[in-house]
Enzyme design. Structure first.
Site, PDB file in Angstrom:
ATOM      1  N   THR A 167     -26.265  24.463 -11.869  1.00 42.61           N
ATOM      2  CA  THR A 167     -25.625  24.234 -13.159  1.00 42.61           C
ATOM      3  C   THR A 167     -25.828  22.804 -13.624  1.00 42.61           C
ATOM      4  O   THR A 167     -25.663  21.880 -12.844  1.00 42.61           O
ATOM      5  CB  THR A 167     -24.100  24.454 -12.979  1.00 42.61           C
ATOM      6  OG1 THR A 167     -23.896  25.810 -12.647  1.00 42.61           O
ATOM      7  CG2 THR A 167     -23.324  24.093 -14.234  1.00 42.61           C
ATOM      8  N   ARG A 226     -19.812  39.073 -13.864  1.00 41.25           N
ATOM      9  CA  ARG A 226     -19.127  37.932 -13.240  1.00 41.25           C
ATOM     10  C   ARG A 226     -19.297  36.658 -14.091  1.00 41.25           C
ATOM     11  O   ARG A 226     -20.373  36.355 -14.585  1.00 41.25           O
ATOM     12  CB  ARG A 226     -19.709  37.697 -11.844  1.00 41.25           C
ATOM     13  CG  ARG A 226     -19.075  36.537 -11.082  1.00 41.25           C
ATOM     14  CD  ARG A 226     -19.858  35.254 -11.232  1.00 41.25           C
ATOM     15  NE  ARG A 226     -19.315  34.164 -10.422  1.00 41.25           N
ATOM     16  CZ  ARG A 226     -19.679  32.904 -10.531  1.00 41.25           C
ATOM     17  NH1 ARG A 226     -20.572  32.543 -11.427  1.00 41.25           N
ATOM     18  NH2 ARG A 226     -19.153  31.981  -9.759  1.00 41.25           N
ATOM     19  N   VAL A 227     -18.202  35.958 -14.241  1.00 42.91           N
ATOM     20  CA  VAL A 227     -18.231  34.669 -14.935  1.00 42.91           C
ATOM     21  C   VAL A 227     -17.602  33.646 -14.005  1.00 42.91           C
ATOM     22  O   VAL A 227     -16.567  33.918 -13.383  1.00 42.91           O
ATOM     23  CB  VAL A 227     -17.444  34.748 -16.268  1.00 42.91           C
ATOM     24  CG1 VAL A 227     -17.300  33.368 -16.897  1.00 42.91           C
ATOM     25  CG2 VAL A 227     -18.137  35.699 -17.244  1.00 42.91           C
ATOM     26  N   GLY A 228     -18.207  32.479 -13.892  1.00 47.57           N
ATOM     27  CA  GLY A 228     -17.669  31.431 -13.022  1.00 47.57           C
ATOM     28  C   GLY A 228     -16.865  30.404 -13.802  1.00 47.57           C
ATOM     29  O   GLY A 228     -16.297  30.695 -14.854  1.00 47.57           O
ATOM     30  N   ASP A 229     -16.834  29.202 -13.278  1.00 48.97           N
ATOM     31  CA  ASP A 229     -16.046  28.130 -13.880  1.00 48.97           C
ATOM     32  C   ASP A 229     -16.735  27.472 -15.071  1.00 48.97           C
ATOM     33  O   ASP A 229     -16.074  26.910 -15.944  1.00 48.97           O
ATOM     34  CB  ASP A 229     -15.798  27.039 -12.834  1.00 48.97           C
ATOM     35  CG  ASP A 229     -17.114  26.451 -12.341  1.00 48.97           C
ATOM     36  OD1 ASP A 229     -18.026  27.229 -12.012  1.00 48.97           O
ATOM     37  OD2 ASP A 229     -17.240  25.203 -12.305  1.00 48.97           O
ATOM     38  N   THR A 271     -19.743  21.538 -10.519  1.00 49.05           N
ATOM     39  CA  THR A 271     -20.807  22.472 -10.156  1.00 49.05           C
ATOM     40  C   THR A 271     -20.489  23.014  -8.768  1.00 49.05           C
ATOM     41  O   THR A 271     -19.729  22.405  -8.013  1.00 49.05           O
ATOM     42  CB  THR A 271     -22.203  21.812 -10.197  1.00 49.05           C
ATOM     43  OG1 THR A 271     -23.205  22.779  -9.858  1.00 49.05           O
ATOM     44  CG2 THR A 271     -22.303  20.642  -9.237  1.00 49.05           C
ATOM     45  N   GLY A 272     -21.061  24.158  -8.435  1.00 46.84           N
ATOM     46  CA  GLY A 272     -20.794  24.753  -7.134  1.00 46.84           C
ATOM     47  C   GLY A 272     -20.083  26.086  -7.271  1.00 46.84           C
ATOM     48  O   GLY A 272     -20.173  26.745  -8.316  1.00 46.84           O
ATOM     49  N   GLY A 306     -17.977  28.536  -8.337  1.00 45.65           N
ATOM     50  CA  GLY A 306     -17.088  28.551  -9.487  1.00 45.65           C
ATOM     51  C   GLY A 306     -15.715  29.119  -9.219  1.00 45.65           C
ATOM     52  O   GLY A 306     -14.710  28.653  -9.775  1.00 45.65           O
TER      53      GLY A 306
HETATM   54  N1  ASP Z   1     -20.433  26.769 -10.987  1.00 44.27           N
HETATM   55  C1  ASP Z   1     -21.432  27.754 -11.261  1.00 44.27           C
HETATM   56  C2  ASP Z   1     -20.816  29.126 -11.207  1.00 44.27           C
HETATM   57  O1  ASP Z   1     -19.954  29.360 -10.370  1.00 44.27           O
HETATM   58  C3  ASP Z   1     -22.602  27.739 -10.365  1.00 44.27           C
HETATM   59  C4  ASP Z   1     -23.121  26.417  -9.924  1.00 44.27           C
HETATM   60  O2  ASP Z   1     -22.716  25.380 -10.372  1.00 44.27           O
HETATM   61  O3  ASP Z   1     -23.972  26.424  -9.046  1.00 44.27           O
HETATM   62  O4  ASP Z   1     -21.244  29.980 -11.935  1.00 44.27           O
END
Ligand code: ASP
Length: 333
Positions: free
Chosen positions: A193, A221-224, A244-245, A247
């Site tokens: 991200t 699916r939706v993340g952060d 990032t990471g 979510g």
């Molecule tokens: N944060 C993002 C998500 O969970 C993915 C990412 O940053 O790698 O969709």
């Protein structure tokens, strides 16, 4: 004041007070000293761009735009667009990894220095979703549009239909299908991200966050990343943060909003990022299996970053220099 802006302000004030209470043990507003420090820094106007991971070209683009006098939000969007259009980047925009059924679905949000924001979730066939999120902010009475509604809105706004699944992403997905196991990698080198925070010549702060989400996620699916407060939050009087990471873990702690509120209560961007990561690691034994990283900036132009595991870097553009900075991390075991 527009009605939606009023509703948003009221909600944020309420949430801010609630968090202030938890942090300080009382509902007091920040001390006079802290308020004075915030006021003093309001005239700061060195253009700065920071972004997650080693996206040097994207960050340089934003930095150059800021140096020309472009406002923070437009600079951030033009910066992240470099990665949305980079076919080699398999976690943002066109070329992003699909969900487990083969659909590339993008998430993005933007937040401006006046507290306005826009967001799009689970959008197919549109590459520049950060710009689309801005259009939701400026051209609709809403903050979030999802899925088909967001896509149809994009066409009405003149965006072109694009094929987001590239041959390379399709091949990688087909290979994954041979033994499908959902196990997001801790650090995908420089390919994740992109969340960007910009401070323009007027000292105003804004940000953008855009992603294709975790590879081979469940359909829908939706993340952060597109969720204001989790993936991104800006308060132009205080600063901004992006994540990032994994979510799901950022969502549970509303990480970016938390960091801005910690800075409001006097923490440096660095200490606020550390505390936001600690909120996750202290409650969650599974942190060994996932990465979370935050970056933040305050009104004085100080920046900070912290993550769970070694390996996260971020870009920082200031005074014409665009540097890759190694983040400090929690798991030193
Ligand atoms: N944060 C993002 C998500 O969970 C993915 C990412 O940053 O790698 O969709």
């Amino acid at each position: 004041m527009k009605r939606r802006q009023f509703i948003r302000n009221a909600a944020l004030t309420g949430a801010g007070l609630a968090i202030g209470k938890t942090l300080t043990g009382c509902a007091d507003t920040p001390s006079e000293e802290k308020k004075e420090a915030t006021m003093k820094t309001k005239t700061q106007n060195t253009p700065i761009a920071i972004c997650t991971w080693g996206f040097a070209n994207a960050n340089a683009k934003a930095g150059e735009e800021l140096s020309k006098g472009v406002k923070a939000l437009d600079a951030a969007i033009s910066g992240v667009e470099v990665e949305e259009e980079n076919l080699k980047n398999t976690t943002v925009g066109k070329g992003g990894a699909p969900d487990r059924e083969g659909n590339v679905t993008l998430d993005a949000c933007v937040m401006d220095s006046n507290g306005d924001c826009g967001s799009v979730l689970c959008v197919e066939n549109i590459t520049n979703v950060a710009e689309l999120a801005k259009r939701v902010m400026t051209e609709t009475p809403h903050v979030i549009l999802a899925s088909k509604g967001a896509e149809e809105f994009a066409y009405r706004q003149g965006f072109e239909k694009d094929q987001l699944l590239t041959d390379a992403s399709k091949k990688a997905w087909e290979k994954w299908l041979e033994s499908p196991e959902y196990k997001p990698l801790i650090n995908i080198e420089n390919h994740d991200t992109i969340g960007m925070l910009c401070m323009d010549k007027d000292g105003d702060i804004a940000g953008a966050c855009t992603t294709s989400g975790l590879s081979y996620k469940m359909k829908g699916r939706v993340g952060d990343s597109p969720i204001i407060g989790s993936g991104l939050f800006i308060d132009n009087e205080i600063g901004g943060a992006v994540a990032t990471g994994m979510g799901e873990e950022v969502l549970k702690t509303v990480g970016s909003f938390l960091i801005v509120e910690l800075m409001r209560n006097g923490m440096s961007p660095q200490d606020a990022c550390v505390e936001a990561v600690n909120r996750i690691t202290s409650k969650n034994d599974r942190y060994k299996d996932f990465q979370i990283a935050y970056i933040a900036i305050n009104k004085a132009g100080e920046t900070g970053s912290y993550c769970i595991h070694k390996g996260f870097t971020y870009m920082k553009y200031q005074d014409g220099k665009n540097e890759n900075v190694h983040s400090d991390y929690f798991d030193k075991a």
